[in-house]
Scaffold this motif. Structure first.
Motif, PDB file in Angstrom:
ATOM      1  N   ARG A  33      -9.197 -17.077  77.312  1.00 46.44           N
ATOM      2  CA  ARG A  33      -8.085 -17.362  76.412  1.00 46.44           C
ATOM      3  C   ARG A  33      -6.827 -17.784  77.164  1.00 46.44           C
ATOM      4  NH1 ARG A  33     -11.691 -14.282  74.118  1.00 46.44           N
ATOM      5  NH2 ARG A  33     -11.885 -14.225  71.845  1.00 46.44           N
ATOM      6  N   VAL A  34      -6.660 -17.262  78.391  1.00 45.00           N
ATOM      7  CA  VAL A  34      -5.487 -17.593  79.188  1.00 45.00           C
ATOM      8  C   VAL A  34      -5.655 -18.929  79.905  1.00 45.00           C
ATOM      9  CG1 VAL A  34      -4.078 -16.877  81.171  1.00 45.00           C
ATOM     10  CG2 VAL A  34      -4.809 -15.189  79.491  1.00 45.00           C
ATOM     11  N   LEU A  35      -6.875 -19.196  80.401  1.00 45.90           N
ATOM     12  CA  LEU A  35      -7.150 -20.426  81.149  1.00 45.90           C
ATOM     13  C   LEU A  35      -7.726 -21.493  80.233  1.00 45.90           C
ATOM     14  CD1 LEU A  35      -8.927 -18.851  84.274  1.00 45.90           C
ATOM     15  CD2 LEU A  35      -6.496 -19.368  84.019  1.00 45.90           C
ATOM     16  N   ASP A  36      -7.467 -22.759  80.544  1.00 46.47           N
ATOM     17  CA  ASP A  36      -8.150 -23.811  79.800  1.00 46.47           C
ATOM     18  C   ASP A  36      -9.591 -23.935  80.310  1.00 46.47           C
ATOM     19  OD1 ASP A  36      -8.256 -25.541  82.109  1.00 46.47           O
ATOM     20  OD2 ASP A  36      -6.224 -26.216  81.687  1.00 46.47           O
ATOM     21  N   PHE A  40     -11.146 -22.364  83.793  1.00 43.44           N
ATOM     22  CA  PHE A  40     -12.163 -21.303  83.748  1.00 43.44           C
ATOM     23  C   PHE A  40     -13.434 -21.752  84.454  1.00 43.44           C
ATOM     24  CE2 PHE A  40     -15.766 -19.137  81.728  1.00 43.44           C
ATOM     25  CZ  PHE A  40     -15.440 -17.826  82.044  1.00 43.44           C
ATOM     26  N   GLY A  41     -13.808 -23.010  84.286  1.00 40.75           N
ATOM     27  CA  GLY A  41     -14.972 -23.529  85.003  1.00 40.75           C
ATOM     28  C   GLY A  41     -14.766 -23.494  86.501  1.00 40.75           C
ATOM     29  N   ALA A  42     -13.539 -23.810  86.968  1.00 38.94           N
ATOM     30  CA  ALA A  42     -13.240 -23.764  88.402  1.00 38.94           C
ATOM     31  C   ALA A  42     -13.323 -22.340  88.932  1.00 38.94           C
ATOM     32  CB  ALA A  42     -11.844 -24.340  88.659  1.00 38.94           C
ATOM     33  N   TRP A  43     -12.807 -21.386  88.158  1.00 38.01           N
ATOM     34  CA  TRP A  43     -12.878 -19.973  88.578  1.00 38.01           C
ATOM     35  C   TRP A  43     -14.329 -19.499  88.630  1.00 38.01           C
ATOM     36  CZ3 TRP A  43     -10.411 -16.603  91.209  1.00 38.01           C
ATOM     37  CH2 TRP A  43     -10.662 -15.241  91.086  1.00 38.01           C
ATOM     38  N   THR A  44     -15.133 -19.945  87.694  1.00 35.67           N
ATOM     39  CA  THR A  44     -16.561 -19.613  87.694  1.00 35.67           C
ATOM     40  C   THR A  44     -17.227 -20.110  88.976  1.00 35.67           C
ATOM     41  OG1 THR A  44     -16.729 -19.651  85.277  1.00 35.67           O
ATOM     42  CG2 THR A  44     -18.760 -20.040  86.527  1.00 35.67           C
ATOM     43  N   LEU A  45     -16.940 -21.338  89.364  1.00 38.14           N
ATOM     44  CA  LEU A  45     -17.529 -21.907  90.571  1.00 38.14           C
ATOM     45  C   LEU A  45     -17.038 -21.172  91.818  1.00 38.14           C
ATOM     46  CD1 LEU A  45     -17.249 -25.676  89.602  1.00 38.14           C
ATOM     47  CD2 LEU A  45     -19.363 -24.342  89.776  1.00 38.14           C
ATOM     48  N   PHE A  46     -15.763 -20.787  91.837  1.00 39.03           N
ATOM     49  CA  PHE A  46     -15.223 -20.044  92.974  1.00 39.03           C
ATOM     50  C   PHE A  46     -15.926 -18.699  93.120  1.00 39.03           C
ATOM     51  CE2 PHE A  46     -12.288 -16.731  94.441  1.00 39.03           C
ATOM     52  CZ  PHE A  46     -11.980 -17.197  95.714  1.00 39.03           C
ATOM     53  N   PRO A 246     -16.964 -28.967  85.823  1.00 37.85           N
ATOM     54  CA  PRO A 246     -16.658 -27.530  85.777  1.00 37.85           C
ATOM     55  C   PRO A 246     -16.673 -26.975  84.353  1.00 37.85           C
ATOM     56  CG  PRO A 246     -15.152 -28.656  87.277  1.00 37.85           C
ATOM     57  CD  PRO A 246     -15.941 -29.732  86.569  1.00 37.85           C
ATOM     58  N   VAL A 247     -16.350 -27.806  83.371  1.00 40.29           N
ATOM     59  CA  VAL A 247     -16.365 -27.367  81.978  1.00 40.29           C
ATOM     60  C   VAL A 247     -17.778 -26.948  81.569  1.00 40.29           C
ATOM     61  CG1 VAL A 247     -16.003 -28.063  79.576  1.00 40.29           C
ATOM     62  CG2 VAL A 247     -14.376 -28.775  81.350  1.00 40.29           C
ATOM     63  N   GLY A 250     -18.569 -23.658  83.077  1.00 40.47           N
ATOM     64  CA  GLY A 250     -17.886 -22.583  82.367  1.00 40.47           C
ATOM     65  C   GLY A 250     -18.583 -22.213  81.074  1.00 40.47           C
ATOM     66  N   ALA A 251     -19.075 -23.204  80.337  1.00 46.71           N
ATOM     67  CA  ALA A 251     -19.785 -22.934  79.082  1.00 46.71           C
ATOM     68  C   ALA A 251     -21.058 -22.148  79.334  1.00 46.71           C
ATOM     69  CB  ALA A 251     -20.105 -24.247  78.371  1.00 46.71           C
ATOM     70  N   PHE A 252     -21.771 -22.513  80.396  1.00 45.28           N
ATOM     71  CA  PHE A 252     -22.994 -21.783  80.739  1.00 45.28           C
ATOM     72  C   PHE A 252     -22.644 -20.366  81.183  1.00 45.28           C
ATOM     73  CE2 PHE A 252     -26.636 -20.585  83.320  1.00 45.28           C
ATOM     74  CZ  PHE A 252     -27.703 -21.039  82.553  1.00 45.28           C
ATOM     75  N   ASN A 253     -21.536 -20.211  81.897  1.00 44.99           N
ATOM     76  CA  ASN A 253     -21.125 -18.889  82.362  1.00 44.99           C
ATOM     77  C   ASN A 253     -20.807 -17.957  81.199  1.00 44.99           C
ATOM     78  OD1 ASN A 253     -18.500 -17.090  83.417  1.00 44.99           O
ATOM     79  ND2 ASN A 253     -20.210 -17.211  84.856  1.00 44.99           N
ATOM     80  N   VAL A 254     -20.302 -18.499  80.101  1.00 49.19           N
ATOM     81  CA  VAL A 254     -20.031 -17.679  78.921  1.00 49.19           C
ATOM     82  C   VAL A 254     -21.312 -17.001  78.442  1.00 49.19           C
ATOM     83  CG1 VAL A 254     -19.379 -17.755  76.474  1.00 49.19           C
ATOM     84  CG2 VAL A 254     -18.008 -18.978  78.173  1.00 49.19           C
ATOM     85  N   ALA A 255     -22.394 -17.779  78.352  1.00 47.07           N
ATOM     86  CA  ALA A 255     -23.679 -17.208  77.939  1.00 47.07           C
ATOM     87  C   ALA A 255     -24.177 -16.178  78.938  1.00 47.07           C
ATOM     88  CB  ALA A 255     -24.705 -18.327  77.771  1.00 47.07           C
ATOM     89  N   VAL A 256     -24.030 -16.470  80.226  1.00 49.92           N
ATOM     90  CA  VAL A 256     -24.482 -15.539  81.268  1.00 49.92           C
ATOM     91  C   VAL A 256     -23.693 -14.248  81.210  1.00 49.92           C
ATOM     92  CG1 VAL A 256     -24.638 -15.182  83.755  1.00 49.92           C
ATOM     93  CG2 VAL A 256     -25.321 -17.372  82.776  1.00 49.92           C
ATOM     94  N   ARG A 257     -22.385 -14.329  80.993  1.00 53.35           N
ATOM     95  CA  ARG A 257     -21.540 -13.134  80.914  1.00 53.35           C
ATOM     96  C   ARG A 257     -21.995 -12.199  79.793  1.00 53.35           C
ATOM     97  NH1 ARG A 257     -17.189 -11.702  84.453  1.00 53.35           N
ATOM     98  NH2 ARG A 257     -16.534 -13.590  85.534  1.00 53.35           N
ATOM     99  N   ILE A 258     -22.360 -12.772  78.673  1.00 52.62           N
ATOM    100  CA  ILE A 258     -22.797 -11.946  77.543  1.00 52.62           C
ATOM    101  C   ILE A 258     -24.121 -11.263  77.872  1.00 52.62           C
ATOM    102  CG2 ILE A 258     -23.505 -11.977  75.121  1.00 52.62           C
ATOM    103  CD1 ILE A 258     -21.499 -14.271  74.711  1.00 52.62           C
ATOM    104  N   THR A 259     -25.051 -11.994  78.482  1.00 48.37           N
ATOM    105  CA  THR A 259     -26.331 -11.383  78.835  1.00 48.37           C
ATOM    106  C   THR A 259     -26.163 -10.322  79.926  1.00 48.37           C
ATOM    107  OG1 THR A 259     -26.793 -13.173  80.404  1.00 48.37           O
ATOM    108  CG2 THR A 259     -27.693 -13.400  78.203  1.00 48.37           C
ATOM    109  N   ASN A 260     -25.105 -10.425  80.737  1.00 50.64           N
ATOM    110  CA  ASN A 260     -24.865  -9.409  81.760  1.00 50.64           C
ATOM    111  C   ASN A 260     -24.649  -8.028  81.155  1.00 50.64           C
ATOM    112  OD1 ASN A 260     -25.101 -11.194  83.858  1.00 50.64           O
ATOM    113  ND2 ASN A 260     -22.907 -11.439  84.187  1.00 50.64           N
ATOM    114  N   LEU A 261     -24.229  -7.994  79.896  1.00 53.79           N
ATOM    115  CA  LEU A 261     -24.010  -6.709  79.237  1.00 53.79           C
ATOM    116  C   LEU A 261     -25.287  -5.886  79.171  1.00 53.79           C
ATOM    117  CD1 LEU A 261     -21.739  -7.794  76.239  1.00 53.79           C
ATOM    118  CD2 LEU A 261     -21.054  -6.439  78.227  1.00 53.79           C
ATOM    119  N   ILE A 262     -26.435  -6.551  79.086  1.00 49.29           N
ATOM    120  CA  ILE A 262     -27.681  -5.806  78.956  1.00 49.29           C
ATOM    121  C   ILE A 262     -28.367  -5.572  80.294  1.00 49.29           C
ATOM    122  CG2 ILE A 262     -28.072  -6.587  76.601  1.00 49.29           C
ATOM    123  CD1 ILE A 262     -29.983  -8.630  77.571  1.00 49.29           C
ATOM    124  N   GLU A 263     -27.693  -5.944  81.397  1.00 51.37           N
ATOM    125  CA  GLU A 263     -28.265  -5.681  82.716  1.00 51.37           C
ATOM    126  C   GLU A 263     -27.739  -4.393  83.342  1.00 51.37           C
ATOM    127  OE1 GLU A 263     -28.504  -8.733  85.599  1.00 51.37           O
ATOM    128  OE2 GLU A 263     -29.171 -10.262  84.189  1.00 51.37           O
TER     129      GLU A 263
END
Length: 442
Positions: A33-36, A40-46, A246-247, A250-263
């Motif tokens: 929400r804070v980053l465009d 966010f895609g750049a931060w994901t890659l970093f 990077p966009v 970032g979109a793929f990372n959103v899905a991965v972040r949610i699945t991380n909840l069940i790991e």
């Protein structure tokens, strides 16, 4: 004593994984929400790249130090720790050089010039985290997890609180600030980690070539396994950043972040199982087989309901968590959830095979899976875009699962159905052992 170990260490590790995911997830919730989308895609890659560097360094020495130190005689502990520090320091210098060499290339490849100075500054965090990793491994080898939990908590909490303040005050975060806060967090965590591990830390000035050789030859395969494993989990995001943008990453990372909840259960139980599996390997393979089937079954009992829930309500969950600008993550989430079912089998496969001394076998399987995943990602991203990355990982995960079960049957006579039996039994056992007695007291 054994029950106390499992209860205490299990509680601490589940709590650690829970806080890691909550802090990471909370930070992610605010960052999207804070980053465009491009930031966010750049931060994901970093974060993906720096995580790989951490694994390169820690993968060689982490499990090797725990394995040898946990069963060492008192007079062997100082040489083992000294040899571990020697290897870790050498690898840290090597990884810093890699960072300096490739930072410019990666920033150009991902069309994100602000990444280059961020990679340079991260070297400070990287060197300190290497020291912290030694402290945590020494403590874990002595079957203690308090310091590991607290230091991990501190690293996550400091960054989370900074993001929270920025979110509340609506402060636009330059990505470099996030790197500076990571340095502050790791400095505090390292000082705390030393206070917990110092009673077990003894070093001398000798090189101890014999122990360096033992640790290296054991760790070289777990090192390759760790690197290949994290590449399997991150290469899709890195290739999306290079082949698309990077966009897309970032979109793929959103899905991965949610699945991380069940790991959470997978990561927690894996940390506990390795020291116990190493001990049971000395008692016979029957105990290792039972440990594998039981631990996978327990994880499945915890994650399958979560997978079903997230799959059924994926549209609602993505919109609540990431906001309306990430609707393209919904179909990705439905695919990433499917390969989560194979994660417990693969994670525990590496743990038990390493514990019986066949690290080369684990290495070969994981390297093959990583290469397969890279190849499939390349071809499917080229032809199907972002969805191709998710499908490539699903197919390679299934093939890796089949290979792992064939090997486990050959080595330990593991039955692929037994974990599901233990998963089914988990619910009544949990009710009778924990819920029913408390209901009676109430």
């Amino acid at each position: 004593m054994a029950n106390n170990y499992w209860l205490k260490s299990g509680f601490l590790n589940i709590l650690q994984s829970l806080t890691n995911v909550l802090f990471g997830f909370g930070g992610f919730y605010m960052l999207v929400r804070v980053l465009d989308k491009n930031q966010f895609g750049a931060w994901t890659l970093f974060m993906t790249t720096t995580s790989i560097l951490e694994v390169i360094r820690n993968g060689l020495i982490g499990n090797a130090l725990v394995k040898f130190l946990s069963g060492a005689k008192p007079e062997e502990k100082t040489p083992i720790i000294t040899a571990s520090v020697t290897i870790s320091a050498s690898l840290s210098v090597f990884c810093v050089l890699l960072n300096l060499i490739f930072s410019h290339f990666l920033s150009v490849m991902w069309h994100t010039p602000e990444l280059e100075p961020m990679f340079y500054v991260h070297n400070i965090t990287f060197l300190l985290s290497g020291v912290l990793a030694i402290f945590n491994s020494v403590e874990q080898a002595h079957l203690a997890f308090n310091g590991v939990f607290i230091t991990t908590f501190i690293r996550q909490a400091v960054l989370f609180l900074f993001i929270l303040v920025c979110f509340i005050t609506k402060f636009t975060i330059p990505l470099a600030y996030l790197v500076y806060i990571q340095i502050v967090a790791v400095v505090i965590a390292t000082l705390i980690g030393y206070s917990y591990a110092r009673k077990h830390l003894t070093l001398d000035r000798q090189l101890h070539k014999e122990w360096i050789s033992k640790l290296f030859h054991f760790g070289k395969y777990t090192f390759g396994t760790s690197v290949s494993s994290i590449l399997s989990g991150t290469i899709d995001q890195m290739m999306l950043g290079a082949m698309l943008s990077p966009v897309a990453s970032g979109a793929f990372n959103v899905a991965v972040r949610i699945t991380n909840l069940i790991e959470i259960p997978t990561n927690s139980i894996a940390t506990i199982v390795f020291p116990q599996s190493a001990k049971r390997a000395q008692e016979g393979l029957d105990g290792v087989r039972y440990l594998y089937e039981k631990s996978v079954g327990t994880i499945l009992a915890l994650v399958i309901p979560a997978i079903i829930f997230l799959y059924l309500f994926s549209d609602l969950i993505v919109n609540i968590i990431a906001g309306g600008k990430y609707d393209d993550s919904i179909p990705l989430l439905k695919i990433t959830l499917l390969y989560c079912i194979f994660v417990p089998f693969g994670r525990q496969f590496g743990i038990v095979i390493d514990s019986i001394g066949k690290t080369k076998l684990t290495f070969s399987v994981v390297v093959f899976s990583a290469c397969l995943n890279i190849a499939m990602n390349y071809f499917l991203i080229s032809s199907q875009g972002v969805m191709g990355a998710a499908r490539a990982t699903l197919v390679s995960s299934f093939i890796g699962f089949i290979i792992g079960q064939v090997i486990l049957y050959k080595e330990l006579k593991v039955n692929v159905l037994h974990p599901f039996v233990y998963a089914f039994r988990f619910y009544p056992e949990f009710y009778h052992q924990y819920i029913k007695p408390r209901l009676k007291k109430a």
